[in-house]
Design an enzyme around this catalytic site. Structure first.
Site, PDB file in Angstrom:
ATOM      1  N   CYS A  19      -1.207  -1.018 -13.965  1.00  0.00           N
ATOM      2  CA  CYS A  19      -1.411  -0.430 -12.646  1.00  0.00           C
ATOM      3  C   CYS A  19      -2.792  -0.819 -12.135  1.00  0.00           C
ATOM      4  O   CYS A  19      -3.777  -0.765 -12.868  1.00  0.00           O
ATOM      5  CB  CYS A  19      -1.290   1.088 -12.758  1.00  0.00           C
ATOM      6  SG  CYS A  19      -1.459   1.958 -11.200  1.00  0.00           S
ATOM      7  N   CYS A  20      -2.848  -1.236 -10.871  1.00  0.00           N
ATOM      8  CA  CYS A  20      -4.134  -1.525 -10.233  1.00  0.00           C
ATOM      9  C   CYS A  20      -4.069  -1.027  -8.798  1.00  0.00           C
ATOM     10  O   CYS A  20      -3.142  -0.316  -8.422  1.00  0.00           O
ATOM     11  CB  CYS A  20      -4.486  -3.000 -10.326  1.00  0.00           C
ATOM     12  SG  CYS A  20      -3.485  -4.101  -9.323  1.00  0.00           S
ATOM     13  N   SER A  21      -5.021  -1.409  -8.001  1.00  0.00           N
ATOM     14  CA  SER A  21      -5.077  -0.911  -6.622  1.00  0.00           C
ATOM     15  C   SER A  21      -3.799  -1.203  -5.862  1.00  0.00           C
ATOM     16  O   SER A  21      -3.190  -0.324  -5.285  1.00  0.00           O
ATOM     17  CB  SER A  21      -6.269  -1.510  -5.883  1.00  0.00           C
ATOM     18  OG  SER A  21      -7.465  -1.056  -6.457  1.00  0.00           O
TER      19      SER A  21
END
Length: 99
Positions: free
Chosen positions: A7-9
């Protein structure tokens, strides 16, 4: 099959890491599903995965996300490994968290 969610931005930069991790898993015949999502999609995917890795750019969300994963392993990807796209190292670290 082990399932790992990154998960990232927005899920974009992490998708490149996912590709490197998949190549490493294939080369070692490791049966694993690896995907990436943006942080807004995290909650919708928690029940489907065994392990969660956060991109370094959202490490500040780690404590909030820990509360949502029902005790499943979650960690922030090492910034150097992430920046250098060390898919094999990141995969190894994720699998070690699960065992």
């Amino acid at each position: 099959m082990t399932k790992i969610l990154l998960c990232c931005s927005a899920g974009m930069s992490t998708s490149m890491v996912v590709k490197k991790m998949r190549v490493a898993a294939d080369s070692k015949n490791i049966d694993v599903e690896i995907n990436a999502v943006g942080s807004e999609e995290f909650d919708a995917n928690v029940s489907e995965y065994d392990c969660f890795l956060l991109g370094p750019q959202i490490k500040y969300k780690l404590e909030a996300f820990k509360a949502r994963v029902d005790g499943k392993p979650i960690a922030v990807i090492n910034q150097m490994d992430y920046g250098m796209m060390k898919g094999e190292k990141i995969l190894t670290d994720a699998l070690a968290m699960i065992k």
